[in-house]
Design a protein around this motif. Structure first.
Motif, PDB file in Angstrom:
ATOM      1  N   ASN A 200       0.816  -1.229   0.000  1.00 35.35           N
ATOM      2  CA  ASN A 200       0.000   0.000   0.000  1.00 35.35           C
ATOM      3  C   ASN A 200       0.847   1.275   0.000  1.00 35.35           C
ATOM      4  OD1 ASN A 200      -2.881  -0.870   0.148  1.00 35.35           O
ATOM      5  ND2 ASN A 200      -2.163  -1.911   1.981  1.00 35.35           N
ATOM      6  N   CYS A 201       1.921   1.279  -0.820  1.00 35.81           N
ATOM      7  CA  CYS A 201       2.794   2.448  -0.802  1.00 35.81           C
ATOM      8  C   CYS A 201       3.257   2.875  -2.196  1.00 35.81           C
ATOM      9  CB  CYS A 201       4.004   2.187   0.093  1.00 35.81           C
ATOM     10  SG  CYS A 201       5.118   0.913  -0.512  1.00 35.81           S
ATOM     11  N   LEU A 202       2.572   2.462  -3.259  1.00 36.20           N
ATOM     12  CA  LEU A 202       3.027   2.802  -4.607  1.00 36.20           C
ATOM     13  C   LEU A 202       3.042   4.303  -4.831  1.00 36.20           C
ATOM     14  CD1 LEU A 202       3.951   1.963  -7.421  1.00 36.20           C
ATOM     15  CD2 LEU A 202       1.542   1.758  -8.083  1.00 36.20           C
ATOM     16  N   GLU A 203       1.941   4.973  -4.508  1.00 32.64           N
ATOM     17  CA  GLU A 203       1.865   6.418  -4.730  1.00 32.64           C
ATOM     18  C   GLU A 203       2.899   7.154  -3.879  1.00 32.64           C
ATOM     19  OE1 GLU A 203      -0.729   4.486  -4.227  1.00 32.64           O
ATOM     20  OE2 GLU A 203      -1.917   4.675  -6.067  1.00 32.64           O
ATOM     21  N   SER A 204       3.096   6.688  -2.650  1.00 29.59           N
ATOM     22  CA  SER A 204       4.045   7.343  -1.755  1.00 29.59           C
ATOM     23  C   SER A 204       5.481   7.194  -2.257  1.00 29.59           C
ATOM     24  CB  SER A 204       3.920   6.749  -0.346  1.00 29.59           C
ATOM     25  OG  SER A 204       4.812   7.378   0.541  1.00 29.59           O
ATOM     26  N   LEU A 205       5.844   5.996  -2.715  1.00 27.08           N
ATOM     27  CA  LEU A 205       7.191   5.789  -3.244  1.00 27.08           C
ATOM     28  C   LEU A 205       7.441   6.670  -4.467  1.00 27.08           C
ATOM     29  CD1 LEU A 205       7.756   1.925  -2.948  1.00 27.08           C
ATOM     30  CD2 LEU A 205       9.074   3.715  -1.802  1.00 27.08           C
ATOM     31  N   ILE A 206       6.459   6.739  -5.347  1.00 25.93           N
ATOM     32  CA  ILE A 206       6.618   7.562  -6.545  1.00 25.93           C
ATOM     33  C   ILE A 206       6.683   9.042  -6.173  1.00 25.93           C
ATOM     34  CG2 ILE A 206       5.479   8.301  -8.680  1.00 25.93           C
ATOM     35  CD1 ILE A 206       4.467   5.431  -8.987  1.00 25.93           C
ATOM     36  N   GLU A 207       5.841   9.464  -5.226  1.00 21.36           N
ATOM     37  CA  GLU A 207       5.842  10.861  -4.802  1.00 21.36           C
ATOM     38  C   GLU A 207       7.214  11.278  -4.266  1.00 21.36           C
ATOM     39  OE1 GLU A 207       3.827  13.722  -1.346  1.00 21.36           O
ATOM     40  OE2 GLU A 207       3.033  11.711  -1.711  1.00 21.36           O
ATOM     41  N   GLU A 243      -1.214   4.341 -14.759  1.00 16.86           N
ATOM     42  CA  GLU A 243      -1.287   5.796 -14.642  1.00 16.86           C
ATOM     43  C   GLU A 243      -0.382   6.381 -13.554  1.00 16.86           C
ATOM     44  OE1 GLU A 243      -2.501   7.898 -16.643  1.00 16.86           O
ATOM     45  OE2 GLU A 243      -3.641   6.579 -17.945  1.00 16.86           O
ATOM     46  N   PRO A 244      -0.208   5.722 -12.382  1.00 14.17           N
ATOM     47  CA  PRO A 244       0.683   6.306 -11.374  1.00 14.17           C
ATOM     48  C   PRO A 244       2.114   6.505 -11.870  1.00 14.17           C
ATOM     49  CG  PRO A 244      -0.686   4.603 -10.389  1.00 14.17           C
ATOM     50  CD  PRO A 244      -0.900   4.521 -11.863  1.00 14.17           C
ATOM     51  N   LEU A 245       2.507   5.781 -12.913  1.00 17.96           N
ATOM     52  CA  LEU A 245       3.879   5.858 -13.412  1.00 17.96           C
ATOM     53  C   LEU A 245       4.142   7.131 -14.207  1.00 17.96           C
ATOM     54  CD1 LEU A 245       4.292   2.175 -14.658  1.00 17.96           C
ATOM     55  CD2 LEU A 245       4.723   3.097 -12.367  1.00 17.96           C
ATOM     56  N   THR A 246       3.101   7.871 -14.520  1.00 17.44           N
ATOM     57  CA  THR A 246       3.245   9.089 -15.310  1.00 17.44           C
ATOM     58  C   THR A 246       4.205  10.078 -14.657  1.00 17.44           C
ATOM     59  OG1 THR A 246       0.975   8.804 -16.109  1.00 17.44           O
ATOM     60  CG2 THR A 246       1.966  10.963 -16.422  1.00 17.44           C
ATOM     61  N   LEU A 251      10.741   7.628 -17.610  1.00 11.44           N
ATOM     62  CA  LEU A 251      10.169   6.301 -17.824  1.00 11.44           C
ATOM     63  C   LEU A 251      10.602   5.672 -19.147  1.00 11.44           C
ATOM     64  CD1 LEU A 251       8.274   4.406 -16.249  1.00 11.44           C
ATOM     65  CD2 LEU A 251       6.373   5.345 -17.568  1.00 11.44           C
ATOM     66  N   LYS A 252      10.711   6.474 -20.189  1.00 13.45           N
ATOM     67  CA  LYS A 252      11.057   5.936 -21.508  1.00 13.45           C
ATOM     68  C   LYS A 252      12.554   5.669 -21.658  1.00 13.45           C
ATOM     69  CE  LYS A 252       7.144   8.043 -23.936  1.00 13.45           C
ATOM     70  NZ  LYS A 252       6.723   8.914 -25.061  1.00 13.45           N
ATOM     71  N   GLN A 253      13.343   6.072 -20.665  1.00 15.15           N
ATOM     72  CA  GLN A 253      14.798   5.900 -20.753  1.00 15.15           C
ATOM     73  C   GLN A 253      15.326   4.775 -19.859  1.00 15.15           C
ATOM     74  OE1 GLN A 253      13.617   9.446 -20.590  1.00 15.15           O
ATOM     75  NE2 GLN A 253      13.641   9.030 -22.788  1.00 15.15           N
ATOM     76  N   ILE A 254      14.443   4.126 -19.104  1.00 17.27           N
ATOM     77  CA  ILE A 254      14.904   3.105 -18.152  1.00 17.27           C
ATOM     78  C   ILE A 254      14.307   1.740 -18.510  1.00 17.27           C
ATOM     79  CG2 ILE A 254      15.196   4.787 -16.290  1.00 17.27           C
ATOM     80  CD1 ILE A 254      12.547   3.796 -15.104  1.00 17.27           C
ATOM     81  N   PRO A 255      14.942   0.653 -18.068  1.00 16.05           N
ATOM     82  CA  PRO A 255      14.376  -0.676 -18.321  1.00 16.05           C
ATOM     83  C   PRO A 255      13.082  -0.882 -17.541  1.00 16.05           C
ATOM     84  CG  PRO A 255      16.716  -0.805 -17.744  1.00 16.05           C
ATOM     85  CD  PRO A 255      16.264   0.588 -17.412  1.00 16.05           C
ATOM     86  N   ILE A 256      12.072  -1.382 -18.237  1.00 16.27           N
ATOM     87  CA  ILE A 256      10.792  -1.748 -17.623  1.00 16.27           C
ATOM     88  C   ILE A 256      10.633  -3.249 -17.816  1.00 16.27           C
ATOM     89  CG2 ILE A 256       8.306  -1.396 -17.587  1.00 16.27           C
ATOM     90  CD1 ILE A 256       8.767   1.356 -18.823  1.00 16.27           C
ATOM     91  N   ILE A 257      10.681  -3.985 -16.720  1.00 17.51           N
ATOM     92  CA  ILE A 257      10.759  -5.439 -16.774  1.00 17.51           C
ATOM     93  C   ILE A 257       9.500  -6.064 -16.178  1.00 17.51           C
ATOM     94  CG2 ILE A 257      12.088  -7.480 -16.096  1.00 17.51           C
ATOM     95  CD1 ILE A 257      13.665  -5.569 -17.898  1.00 17.51           C
ATOM     96  N   PHE A 258       8.773  -6.839 -16.988  1.00 16.19           N
ATOM     97  CA  PHE A 258       7.674  -7.635 -16.439  1.00 16.19           C
ATOM     98  C   PHE A 258       8.268  -8.801 -15.643  1.00 16.19           C
ATOM     99  CE2 PHE A 258       5.579  -5.707 -20.179  1.00 16.19           C
ATOM    100  CZ  PHE A 258       4.487  -5.127 -19.551  1.00 16.19           C
TER     101      PHE A 258
END
Length: 281
Positions: A200-207, A243-246, A251-258
């Motif tokens: 329960n901390c995705l928004e907080s980490l991104i902020e 959407e939180p990743l906006t 974002l377009k310059q880093i690896p995004i790994i599933f």
């Protein structure tokens, strides 16, 4: 750089080379060489062959990789023990071979951990007794300093991952991460979206740390108390989940790994790849 962790196939007992090949055959331009592989007698030959056969692809390394002869949970809270130092040196040996962009690790556990034999993928973690925090923190700092120096030598980034509460992370709270990033300004965050949703901390980490994100582990999860007992590493099914990743400008310059276990199909992975590509447009 959109990719898939080789662990997805490693969990299916597929060797390292064949796992990387399967990732690229799914249409990804990046593979994370991950921790979910069985020991291999000639893994270094496999790594060199991957780079030779797929020279134009992108690579990241997620510890513990390459696999050791015996299953082992790499715990950064023990610092630069003889075994941990060898493991770290192997991370960056992989970087030298593959020209990997990022090396990432779990930032240590507050407990001793063992490998749970015959456990399901993503569930091999067996916690034991506590590690005194007055020992764990200095040991973790020692290892992080060493990794950052190796990263500078090999021209890659070094990142620590946010991990779920049930794994007893040493670096858990916003204050913990702030303390670490203040001490090590060059250190990056591997933002694991599923772990953050579970905690329960995705928004907080991104902020707080959007500018520190150097890589993503992308999957979704139900929060703690709703999920069975851990992050389920479910697939992305809508743009709204992204959407939180906006707020992550790079974002377009880093690896995004599933990153998934065996509960997710290749069809689901192809579908979420399309969703991410549409989101990034």
């Amino acid at each position: 750089m959109i990719g898939l962790s080789s662990s997805y196939y490693g969990f299916q007992n597929i060797p390292v080379y064949e796992s990387a090949k399967k990732v690229f055959n799914l249409g990804f331009d990046t593979v994370e060489l991950g921790a979910g592989h069985n020991p291999e007698s000639d893994v270094w030959t496999a790594i060199k062959r991957i780079k030779s056969d797929f020279p134009d692809k992108n690579y990241t390394v997620h510890g513990l990789f390459p696999p050791l002869e015996k299953r082992f949970w790499f715990n950064a809270s023990h610092g630069l023990t003889k075994q941990n130092k060898k493991i770290v040196e192997n991370f960056f040996k992989v970087v030298q071979i593959t020209e990997a962009k990022v090396v990432s690790i779990h930032p240590g556990f507050r407990k001793e951990v063992e490998w749970a034999v015959n456990a399901k993928p993503m569930d091999e973690f067996l916690p034991k007794e506590n590690i005194p925090l007055e020992k764990a923190w200095p040991a973790f700092f020692e290892l992080t300093k060493y990794c950052l120096a190796k990263a500078e030598e090999t021209n890659c980034s070094f990142a620590i991952e946010n991990i779920p509460k049930h794994a007893f992370p040493l670096v858990e709270t916003i204050e913990d991460f702030e303390k670490v990033f203040e001490k090590f300004p060059d250190l990056k965050l591997l933002l694991d979206t599923g772990h953050a949703l579970y905690n329960n901390c995705l928004e907080s980490l991104i902020e707080h740390f959007a500018d520190k994100v150097g890589q993503l582990h992308l999957h979704t999860s139900r929060p703690e108390g709703i999920a069975p007992k851990a992050d389920e590493h479910n697939s992305i099914t809508s743009i709204e989940q992204l959407e939180p990743l906006t707020a992550i400008k790079q974002l377009k310059q880093i690896p995004i790994i599933f990153e998934h276990g065996t509960n997710i199909s290749e069809t689901e992975i192809r579908a979420e790849k399309k969703i991410l590509e549409e989101f990034l447009k």
